[in-house]
Motif scaffolding. Structure first.
Motif, PDB file in Angstrom:
ATOM      1  N   ARG A 166       0.830  -1.196   0.000  1.00  0.00           N
ATOM      2  CA  ARG A 166       0.000   0.000   0.000  1.00  0.00           C
ATOM      3  C   ARG A 166       0.870   1.253   0.000  1.00  0.00           C
ATOM      4  NH1 ARG A 166      -4.575  -0.936  -2.129  1.00  0.00           N
ATOM      5  NH2 ARG A 166      -6.313  -1.123  -0.722  1.00  0.00           N
TER       6      ARG A 166
ATOM      7  N   LEU B  92      -9.024  -4.464   6.045  1.00  0.00           N
ATOM      8  CA  LEU B  92      -8.810  -4.890   4.649  1.00  0.00           C
ATOM      9  C   LEU B  92      -8.181  -3.818   3.774  1.00  0.00           C
ATOM     10  CD1 LEU B  92     -11.893  -6.747   3.163  1.00  0.00           C
ATOM     11  CD2 LEU B  92      -9.527  -7.481   3.228  1.00  0.00           C
TER      12      LEU B  92
ATOM     13  N   HIS C  14      -3.373  -9.103   4.965  1.00  0.00           N
ATOM     14  CA  HIS C  14      -4.462  -8.815   4.027  1.00  0.00           C
ATOM     15  C   HIS C  14      -5.083 -10.090   3.465  1.00  0.00           C
ATOM     16  CE1 HIS C  14      -6.081  -8.078  -0.053  1.00  0.00           C
ATOM     17  NE2 HIS C  14      -6.768  -7.189   0.628  1.00  0.00           N
TER      18      HIS C  14
ATOM     19  N   ARG D 293      -8.949 -11.054   3.903  1.00  0.00           N
ATOM     20  CA  ARG D 293      -9.794 -11.110   2.704  1.00  0.00           C
ATOM     21  C   ARG D 293     -10.531 -12.456   2.677  1.00  0.00           C
ATOM     22  NH1 ARG D 293     -10.515  -7.243  -1.983  1.00  0.00           N
ATOM     23  NH2 ARG D 293     -11.761  -8.536  -3.314  1.00  0.00           N
TER      24      ARG D 293
ATOM     25  N   ALA E  68     -15.451   2.579   3.833  1.00  0.00           N
ATOM     26  CA  ALA E  68     -15.225   2.297   2.405  1.00  0.00           C
ATOM     27  C   ALA E  68     -16.555   2.168   1.683  1.00  0.00           C
ATOM     28  CB  ALA E  68     -14.417   1.016   2.239  1.00  0.00           C
ATOM     29  N   GLY E  69     -17.590   1.779   2.420  1.00  0.00           N
ATOM     30  CA  GLY E  69     -18.839   1.414   1.761  1.00  0.00           C
ATOM     31  C   GLY E  69     -19.833   2.532   1.586  1.00  0.00           C
TER      32      GLY E  69
ATOM     33  N   THR F 102     -18.291   6.308  -0.847  1.00  0.00           N
ATOM     34  CA  THR F 102     -18.068   6.005  -2.269  1.00  0.00           C
ATOM     35  C   THR F 102     -19.404   5.887  -3.012  1.00  0.00           C
ATOM     36  OG1 THR F 102     -17.871   3.748  -1.493  1.00  0.00           O
ATOM     37  CG2 THR F 102     -15.848   4.799  -2.240  1.00  0.00           C
TER      38      THR F 102
ATOM     39  N   ARG G 287       0.365   2.603  -5.157  1.00  0.00           N
ATOM     40  CA  ARG G 287       1.103   1.445  -4.656  1.00  0.00           C
ATOM     41  C   ARG G 287       2.568   1.844  -4.506  1.00  0.00           C
ATOM     42  NH1 ARG G 287      -3.512  -0.055  -4.713  1.00  0.00           N
ATOM     43  NH2 ARG G 287      -4.362  -2.019  -5.468  1.00  0.00           N
TER      44      ARG G 287
ATOM     45  N   PRO H 172     -13.619   1.453 -12.234  1.00  0.00           N
ATOM     46  CA  PRO H 172     -13.960   2.223 -11.033  1.00  0.00           C
ATOM     47  C   PRO H 172     -13.776   1.433  -9.739  1.00  0.00           C
ATOM     48  CG  PRO H 172     -15.943   1.624 -12.252  1.00  0.00           C
ATOM     49  CD  PRO H 172     -14.777   1.245 -13.112  1.00  0.00           C
ATOM     50  N   PHE H 173     -13.725   0.092  -9.830  1.00  0.00           N
ATOM     51  CA  PHE H 173     -13.567  -0.723  -8.619  1.00  0.00           C
ATOM     52  C   PHE H 173     -12.167  -1.338  -8.521  1.00  0.00           C
ATOM     53  CE2 PHE H 173     -18.109  -0.514  -9.468  1.00  0.00           C
ATOM     54  CZ  PHE H 173     -18.604  -0.174  -8.226  1.00  0.00           C
TER      55      PHE H 173
ATOM     56  N   ARG I 257      -6.650  -6.695  -4.820  1.00  0.00           N
ATOM     57  CA  ARG I 257      -7.219  -5.651  -3.963  1.00  0.00           C
ATOM     58  C   ARG I 257      -8.471  -5.038  -4.575  1.00  0.00           C
ATOM     59  NH1 ARG I 257      -3.330  -4.714   0.413  1.00  0.00           N
ATOM     60  NH2 ARG I 257      -5.245  -3.928   1.311  1.00  0.00           N
TER      61      ARG I 257
ATOM     62  N   CYS J 171     -12.154  -3.970  -5.271  1.00  0.00           N
ATOM     63  CA  CYS J 171     -13.172  -3.642  -4.269  1.00  0.00           C
ATOM     64  C   CYS J 171     -13.993  -4.880  -3.896  1.00  0.00           C
ATOM     65  CB  CYS J 171     -14.096  -2.566  -4.825  1.00  0.00           C
ATOM     66  SG  CYS J 171     -15.428  -2.171  -3.694  1.00  0.00           S
TER      67      CYS J 171
ATOM     68  N   PHE K 249     -22.145  -5.303  -4.072  1.00  0.00           N
ATOM     69  CA  PHE K 249     -23.005  -4.561  -3.148  1.00  0.00           C
ATOM     70  C   PHE K 249     -23.320  -3.180  -3.744  1.00  0.00           C
ATOM     71  CE2 PHE K 249     -24.006  -4.011   1.503  1.00  0.00           C
ATOM     72  CZ  PHE K 249     -24.264  -2.653   1.503  1.00  0.00           C
TER      73      PHE K 249
END
Ligand code: HEM
Length: 477
Positions: A96, A111, A119, A123, A289-290, A293, A358, A417-418, A423, A425, A430
């Motif tokens: 990261r 996460l 990680h 995950r 995160a949810g 966004t 990264r 976009p994800f 890694r 999304c 969802f």
């Protein structure tokens, strides 16, 4: 690369070149001749506006460009094949980047912030909570929240759609994560995470904030952060404690069909569960995160629909045809194709996670270049999605760019976009479900009209927020 720039003799640019250091021989992409702060007086290098810088680099230096910042190599990638190298093919050679690792002071080893091996294990444990079947359980809550919301508006109301979407999306996260409405606890989580996000850029730029926090050195911004973090810990830990106690008292009803039930029940292959600290980190991570966004993706979608009446009407026509007067539920998702395309096109133009970063831990070969360990790599869905090489007339809002036929022609990293790779999304399914069901159920009852003359701009924080309110008039259908 831009035609007509004499890279050899330019004061701003430097051509691709070879660099020999104690650790090896490196091939550096074209880019800025001097370290970035040297150019801060330039309009494209303004503090807090990294999109301008990335666009400028891509336009003038080509798909792989380079600059130095505080002694570090920084590479900006604006090329699908190069992006695939970093996110997928060579993902194990990266960790990261600082803009995310700094979030550890809030999210611990959740996460979003952790690196392997932590990680990988997280995950594996968290993944079942996002399995297709499980997400379908959450759909009912998404629909219920949206119905309540759309029934509160009145014909002719003028609303700031960003504020509306933030609150609705918060309600949805509260119901799906904790099986509760927005009560006092959720309000506190929201309030304190917002306070922290407001000083996020400051926290990222603060050298060694971790040590200052650890030794409680009194610095005003950090003190505010520590206070909010303590409050968040108190609320989240209490929710977890109470749920565990309730489950122990009544194990038969431990599954409340929410994300927290899944996180509590999930086990790794060796049978181990998340510790209390990990649970706290994951709960906060998923919460943060949810919700912002998705809220931003939806806010930008309404902005585009309200300024494009023809597309708004086309989406409504589909909704009428698929649903009639029925409320959209999970089973309708697959048939709401145009609505999906509208949501996709909004995320093309305004991807909420507008950039990813990264840091390499090994030498990296990408394109014809070779970069040393410790190089920071950035890629931006916002910049690439607006590149005419991939999208002719790129600023035009055109949902038909996302038909099955068009999608089949496209490289995965022309629309991302994800993100992608290990890694990618975890909440993507969802988010699509929430976005499409919410757009359908609201559009069934309401048409949005943009109030002309307002300023519109993006604010590139950790997510891509609208800088000003998005005011529109609601017309009952
Ligand atoms: C439109 C909505 C959303 C967008 C555009 C989005 C975008 C992204 C992107 C681009 C990443 C990868 C970042 C990177 O590689 O550096 C990511 C990671 C993540 N997202 Fe989302 N996201 C959305 C919604 C959600 C939702 C609804 C949830 C959870 C309920 C969620 C949870 C996460 C988590 C936990 C990660 C970290 C995954 C990992 O590193 O293993 N996101 N998201």
């Amino acid at each position: 690369m831009a035609d007509g720039i004499d890279f050899e003799n330019s004061y701003v640019f430097r051509p691709a070149h070879t660099l020999t250091t104690k650790t090896g021989e490196w091939r550096i992409p074209p880019g800025l001749r001097k370290t970035l702060p040297f150019y801060l007086h330039k309009p494209w290098a303004r503090l807090g506006k990294p999109i301008l810088l990335f666009e400028y680099m891509a336009q003038n230096c080509g798909p792989i460009s380079h600059y130095m910042l505080f002694g570090n190599h920084v590479v900006f990638l604006n090329d699908p094949a190069a992006i695939r190298e970093v996110l997928v093919n060579q993902a194990n050679k990266f960790v990261r980047e600082r803009t995310i690792t700094r979030l550890k002071i809030l999210l611990g080893e959740g996460l979003l912030t952790s690196d392997d091996p932590i990680h990988k294990r997280s995950r594996r444990i968290v993944a079942p909570a996002f399995h297709r079947q499980r997400i379908h359980d959450y759909a009912d809550e998404m629909v219920r929240s949206t119905q309540l919301w759309r029934d509160r508006w009145h014909n002719g109301d003028v609303v700031d759609m960003n504020a509306e979407m933030m609150t609705l999306s918060l309600d949805i996260v509260a119901r799906t994560l904790f099986a509760t409405e927005v009560d006092d606890d959720i309000r506190q989580i929201n309030e304190h995470s917002n306070r922290i996000m407001a000083i996020y850029n400051y926290l990222v730029s603060f050298p060694n904030a971790e040590a200052f926090l650890k030794y409680k050195i009194p610095v005003p911004g950090l003190r505010r952060f520590a206070k909010s973090r303590a409050k968040l810990d108190e609320v989240v830990n209490r929710i977890i404690r109470e749920r565990k106690a309730a489950n122990a008292a009544d194990p038969e009803h431990a599954d409340r069909h929410d994300l927290l039930s899944m996180l509590l029940a999930s086990r790794d292959e060796d049978g181990s569960a998340l510790s209390d600290e990990q649970l706290r980190d994951e709960v906060l991570t998923i919460f943060l995160a949810g919700y912002e966004t998705t809220a931003n993706a939806l806010s930008w979608t309404w902005y585009l629909l309200s300024t494009h009446p023809e597309q708004q009407q086309a989406m409504y026509a589909e909704i009428r045809e698929v649903l009639g007067d029925r409320t959209a539920t999970l089973d309708d998702y697959a048939n709401l194709k145009y609505t999906q395309m509208v949501f996709a096109e909004a995320m093309r133009l305004y991807p909420p996670a507008w950039a990813m970063g990264r840091k390499s831990i090994e030498p990296i070969e990408v394109g014809s270049y070779r970069l040393p360990p410790g190089t920071h790599f950035f890629l931006s869905a916002y910049v690439l999605h607006r590149d005419a090489r991939f999208y002719p007339d790129p600023l035009k809002f055109d949902p038909l760019r996302h038909t099955e036929e068009e999608k089949a022609k496209r490289d995965k990293f022309e629309f991302f976009p994800f993100g992608g790779g290990p890694r990618q999304c975890i909440g993507e399914g969802f988010a699509w479900l929430e976005g499409v069901l919410l757009l359908a159920n609201i559009s069934q009852k309401w048409r949005m009209e943009w109030i002309a003359g307002q300023p519109v701009d993006v604010e590139e924080k950790i997510t891509l927020r609208p800088k000003y309110p998005l005011r529109m008039t609601l017309h009952a259908r």
